[in-house]
Scaffold this active site. Structure first.
Site, short mmCIF file in Angstrom:
data_model
loop_
_atom_site.label_atom_id
_atom_site.label_comp_id
_atom_site.label_asym_id
_atom_site.label_seq_id
_atom_site.Cartn_x
_atom_site.Cartn_y
_atom_site.Cartn_z
N HIS A 269 -3.61 5.94 3.56
CA HIS A 269 -4.36 4.73 3.19
C HIS A 269 -3.77 3.48 3.83
CE1 HIS A 269 -6.08 1.71 0.33
NE2 HIS A 269 -7.09 2.57 0.26
N SER B 234 -11.48 -1.06 0.00
CA SER B 234 -10.14 -1.00 0.60
C SER B 234 -10.18 -1.29 2.08
CB SER B 234 -9.53 0.40 0.40
OG SER B 234 -9.08 0.60 -0.90
N ASP C 186 0.84 -1.19 0.00
CA ASP C 186 0.00 0.00 0.00
C ASP C 186 0.88 1.25 0.00
OD1 ASP C 186 -2.30 1.84 0.78
OD2 ASP C 186 -3.28 -0.09 1.05
#
Length: 434
Positions: A174, A366, A136
């Site tokens: 994220h 996600s 990520d």
């Protein structure tokens, strides 16, 4: 914060992956040993050798795919693509109401863990002795709830990295949010599905710009190389692609790398995508629309499909909480008398970099995929010798709300951590023998 900020992070294809000097990156299907040397001899720089040399990532002149394909042992060569992550503003307002002090003080806001019976499952397994790679944007290395991050094993696979000095630290937010969903320790604010797992940050994004498919594949391959029990990639191309898409040319190499990782024992959890689209039949996304990926759709606090989630029996293997309700309108309702979890609390609360507020809400597939990666760690703790397929089957058998593996929205069902671990633990709780 009002509106849709914080909802369903999306990705955008920004074009061919190019190096700073203007050269193009290629993903190459190869016939194993020796091909990398031959490609190098042909004047290309081989950045990654993946899946025992069956997939190469190389850099060279533009419009040179045919030259690469003329090299003996090369099956296919296609220009790589760059994938830019659009991270909406994180909603921190509800988390700010209760400043973290000691011991998971925000766990009451974790509806996602409550409805999947994660807290009860911790009586049987917590992920001890397991390892989960987060492919990520990196992970905040200083977060109080992420003391289980292994910085030494962390890696950055980033073409033309604009922040090489941060290594596997987070270049956005994220990855830290995803990591907390998998394995936050509960030391301060929130608890992950597998709080005792070891988290490995694998950064594939620069601070500005996109990740290449080649670097994402390198991250997955690395996760298998270091023996990760699961590798989570909450990343993918936007939209539902059709067979004629240029992206279809990359599917074979994606599958080769993913299948190699699965053979080595790593479960690969992937997000289904946030386009409200059908993946049934010929429609696909990448990297998750390959058989080796364990693809996850997103569900709401009401156990319904979240409004943005992709669906389709041909792709969806399992479902997990990703936040938001079945419609955007319901998701944005702020009246606690109208919905059980008013906005923004119906999104998923997890860790974000400390400098950005430490805790915040996001929603998307996600957020669903790492719920499953954490559950894979619980299963591997209880069955250390289980292969990846066995772990996926156990998770599917413990799921709820669907019959078998054919539901277009939920696959085998919505995960239930307690059902899953009880099947393996034989009624013996963790650490208490009963």
């Amino acid at each position: 914060m009002k509106g849709v900020a914080g909802l369903a992070a999306t990705a955008t294809i920004t074009g061919t992956a190019s190096a700073a000097d203007g050269q193009t990156q290629y993903i190459i299907g190869a016939n194993g040993n020796g091909v990398a040397d031959a490609v190098t001899d042909a004047g290309f720089e081989v950045r990654h050798e993946l899946a025992d040399g069956d997939v190469l990532v190389a850099v060279g002149p533009s419009d040179a795919a045919a030259d690469i394909e003329s090299v003996k042992g090369v099956k296919a060569a296609n220009p790589d693509l760059k994938l830019e992550l659009d991270e909406p503003e994180v909603n921190t307002e509800a988390a700010d109401e209760t400043p973290p002090s000691e011991g998971a003080v925000l766990s009451d806001l974790q509806w996602d863990k409550e409805i999947t019976d994660v807290f009860e499952a911790h009586e049987y397994a917590t992920g001890e002795g397991t390892r989960v790679a987060i492919v990520d944007t990196g992970i905040d290395l200083n977060h109080p709830d992420l003391g289980n991050v292994n910085e030494e094993l962390g890696q950055a696979f980033v073409a033309d990295d604009d922040v090489p000095e941060i290594g596997p630290d987070d270049s956005g937010s994220h990855g830290t949010h995803v990591a907390g969903t998998v394995g936050a320790t509960g030391e301060s604010g929130v608890v992950g599905t597998a709080p005792d797992t070891e988290l490995i940050p694998v950064r594939v994004f620069p601070a500005e710009g996109g990740a290449t498919f080649g670097d994402i594949l390198a991250g997955i391959d690395y996760a298998a190389e270091i023996g990760a029990d699961a590798a989570n990639f909450s990343l993918g191309i936007p939209g539902v692609q059709q067979p004629g898409s240029e992206l279809n040319k990359l599917k074979a190499e994606v599958q080769t790398v993913f299948q190699s990782a699965v053979r080595r024992g790593t479960v690969i959890t992937g997000s289904a995508g946030n386009d409200s689209g059908s993946l049934q039949g010929s429609g696909f996304t990448l990297p998750n629309s390959v058989p080796a990926a364990f693809t996850v759709s997103a569900t709401s606090p009401a156990d319904t499909l979240s409004f943005y989630s992709n669906f389709g029996t041909s792709d969806i293997d399992i479902a997990a909480p990703g936040g938001g309700y079945e419609t955007l309108e319901k998701t944005l309702v702020e009246d606690p008398d109208a919905v059980e979890w008013p906005f923004p609390t119906n999104l998923v609360l997890s860790t974000i970099p400390v400098e950005q507020g430490a805790y915040g809400y996001k929603a998307g597939t996600s957020m669903a995929a790492p719920q499953v990666a954490g559950l894979a760690a619980l299963v591997r703790e209880l069955e250390p010798n289980a292969n990846a397929s066995r772990i996926e089957q156990v998770i599917q058998k413990g799921a709820e709300g669907a019959n078998g593996k054919s539901d277009s929205e939920f696959g085998a069902g919505i995960i239930n951590a307690l059902n899953t671990v009880e099947r393996l633990a034989g009624g013996k709780g963790k650490g208490n023998g009963n």
